[in-house]
Design an enzyme around this catalytic site. Structure first.
Site, mmCIF file in Angstrom:
data_model
loop_
_atom_site.group_PDB
_atom_site.id
_atom_site.type_symbol
_atom_site.label_atom_id
_atom_site.label_comp_id
_atom_site.label_asym_id
_atom_site.label_seq_id
_atom_site.Cartn_x
_atom_site.Cartn_y
_atom_site.Cartn_z
ATOM 1 N N GLY A 72 0.811 -1.219 0.000
ATOM 2 C CA GLY A 72 0.000 0.000 0.000
ATOM 3 C C GLY A 72 0.843 1.268 0.000
ATOM 4 N N SER A 73 1.908 1.286 0.799
ATOM 5 C CA SER A 73 2.748 2.492 0.876
ATOM 6 C C SER A 73 3.389 2.785 -0.478
ATOM 7 C CB SER A 73 3.861 2.308 1.919
ATOM 8 O OG SER A 73 3.307 2.084 3.185
ATOM 9 N N ASN A 152 -7.828 4.487 8.588
ATOM 10 C CA ASN A 152 -7.340 3.317 9.314
ATOM 11 C C ASN A 152 -7.413 3.466 10.829
ATOM 12 O OD1 ASN A 152 -5.336 5.228 8.186
ATOM 13 N ND2 ASN A 152 -3.914 4.164 9.534
ATOM 14 N N GLN A 180 -7.995 0.230 3.372
ATOM 15 C CA GLN A 180 -8.904 -0.239 4.419
ATOM 16 C C GLN A 180 -10.311 -0.532 3.892
ATOM 17 O OE1 GLN A 180 -8.242 -0.941 7.633
ATOM 18 N NE2 GLN A 180 -6.118 -0.247 7.618
ATOM 19 N N ALA A 201 -2.481 -6.256 -0.045
ATOM 20 C CA ALA A 201 -2.994 -7.613 0.161
ATOM 21 C C ALA A 201 -3.106 -7.981 1.639
ATOM 22 C CB ALA A 201 -2.080 -8.618 -0.552
ATOM 23 N N HIS A 202 -2.177 -7.488 2.457
ATOM 24 C CA HIS A 202 -2.118 -8.003 3.836
ATOM 25 C C HIS A 202 -3.183 -7.435 4.772
ATOM 26 C CE1 HIS A 202 -0.023 -4.702 6.187
ATOM 27 N NE2 HIS A 202 0.110 -4.262 4.960
ATOM 28 N N THR A 238 11.574 -8.417 -11.541
ATOM 29 C CA THR A 238 10.889 -9.707 -11.592
ATOM 30 C C THR A 238 9.773 -9.742 -10.561
ATOM 31 O OG1 THR A 238 12.912 -10.735 -12.356
ATOM 32 C CG2 THR A 238 11.233 -12.203 -11.448
ATOM 33 N N CYS A 326 2.137 2.427 12.550
ATOM 34 C CA CYS A 326 3.327 3.163 12.147
ATOM 35 C C CYS A 326 3.716 4.211 13.168
ATOM 36 C CB CYS A 326 3.077 3.836 10.811
ATOM 37 S SG CYS A 326 2.174 2.788 9.702
#
Ligand SMILES: *Cc1c(COP(=O)(O)O)cnc(C)c1O
Length: 394
Positions: A72-73, A152, A180, A201-202, A238, A326
């Site tokens: 996301g960042s 968030n 979110q 994804a996380h 890659t 964070c």
């Protein structure tokens, strides 16, 4: 209860077994470089295409508008810097809000050092941006508006469709950080006139270190990583094949049962909120029901420090946070809580509990009971509480 109770799903989630299962062969059997030409590689290339289709479908985009990133960042940084530098001949003004994730705020500070001007819109006491403020902030130099889909820390869901329409009418590019939002509330980039959108994804039961930036076809943006031809030469290197495969599966699952998932979380959320608000001198941050993320609870307890609550909860087997992961470790109060108008001393005493797949009513009840004990215990030791009992509230 021996196993810890996890209520920090807004920080990250576990990986769903179905997601992991699809990922595993891409570490071992199907390890070919997707850019090579032999059959072993065609398998991985096909897997990436399939994941791209799944991510696109989840947000009503075209597959070739999805660019995989390292989370996301990275997507937030790319959107802001990429659009700013590619469009600087048109203007140097960017509009965002005071309650964005640091991936947006710190990227904006960097742009300010490089000749761009940034307006940070205020929000109301619940964290909503006012369309009127946005309209007033737009100038003929404005090239990008970046407003997060859902916050968030306090869970506020912005009127994204309305903002998107305004941006499109004024011909200004619109980016939203939807990290979110995905999997919790409907997201439709076409219907909502979104030009760029960040995902991770996380936060939706996929792997860490994988995300995507949606870039509407035709949007002018600088390439992020220069190198090979991957991601249409815009983000070379890659591919993280297993991560991308997991992200695709996570998107599919998240949107397939979103309504049921949200309904369940809303029930747990409201039970938790109602229970915690019975503790004296507590206050809910963010909207009460309408416009709040299904799994988000954020509450302040006067006269005590958020960090102290977290440490005690941890010792009692409860994983929670004091806002965004964070900022923990720093003693600065949350920029989001300051933006909704809380004074410093109260902004320090907040607790974020974010719910997800494995939480139960039983856990919610245990957490309410435990937080109550912890708050009473900390107040007994707090000089502020002592003063208050002597003098009464000022
Ligand atoms: C978690 C989060 C991010 C950062 O995503 P990463 O994948 O951890 O880099 C950005 N924005 C919001 C709103 C988030 O919740």
């Amino acid at each position: 209860m021996n196993k810890p109770i996890y209520m920090d799903y807004a920080a990250t989630t576990f990986v769903k077994p179905e997601v992991l299962e699809e990922m595993l062969p891409y570490f071992t059997e199907h390890f070919g470089n997707p850019s090579s030409i032999y059959a072993l590689s065609r398998e991985t290339k096909k897997a990436i295409d399939k994941a791209r289709d799944r991510v696109a479908k989840a947000i009503n985009a075209e597959s070739n508008e999805i660019y995989f990133t390292g989370g996301g960042s990275e997507a937030d940084n790319w959107a802001l810097k990429g659009v700013a530098f590619a469009n600087k001949n048109k203007g140097n003004h960017i509009i965002t809000t005071k309650i964005e994730h640091h991936a947006i705020l710190h990227a904006c500070e960097y742009l300010q050092k490089n000749g761009f001007e940034v307006t940070y819109l205020p929000v109301d006491e619940y964290g909503f941006v006012k369309i009127e403020d946005l309209k007033k902030a737009i100038t003929d130099k404005t090239i990008l508006i970046s407003i997060m889909f859902a916050n968030n820390e306090i869970g506020t869901i912005q009127p994204i469709k309305e903002i998107g329409k305004l941006c499109r009418d004024r011909k200004i590019l619109f980016h939203t950080d939807a990290v979110q939002a995905i999997g919790n509330i409907p997201v439709d980039v076409k219907d909502m006139n979104i030009d760029l959108m960040s995902m991770a994804a996380h936060k939706i039961y996929g792997p860490k270190g994988t995300g995507a930036l949606y870039i509407r076809r035709g949007v002018k943006i600088d390439n992020l990583i220069h190198g090979g031809g991957q991601e249409r030469a815009r983000r070379a290197g890659t591919e993280n094949v297993a991560g991308i495969v997991g992200f695709g599966k996570a998107c599919e699952l998240a949107t397939a049962d979103m309504e049921k998932h949200a309904e369940r979380l809303i029930k747990l959320r409201d039970r938790l909120i109602n229970g915690l608000l019975k503790i004296p001198y507590s206050r809910l941050n963010g909207p009460y029901k309408e416009g709040r993320l299904p799994g988000n609870v954020n509450i302040c307890f006067k006269f005590i420090e958020g960090e102290a609550i977290l440490l005690l909860l941890d010792s009692m087997g409860i994983c929670a946070s004091s806002g965004s992961a964070c900022t923990s470790g720093s003693l600065d109060p949350s920029h989001v809580l300051l933006a909704i108008g809380l004074p410093h001393e109260i902004a320090h005493g907040s607790l974020r509990l974010s719910l997800g797949d494995k939480n139960t009513e039983e856990e919610v009840d245990y957490v309410i009971e435990t937080v109550e004990k912890v708050v009473f215990r900390l107040r007994e030791m707090s000089p502020l509480w002592d003063d208050f009992l002597k003098k009464g509230e000022q």
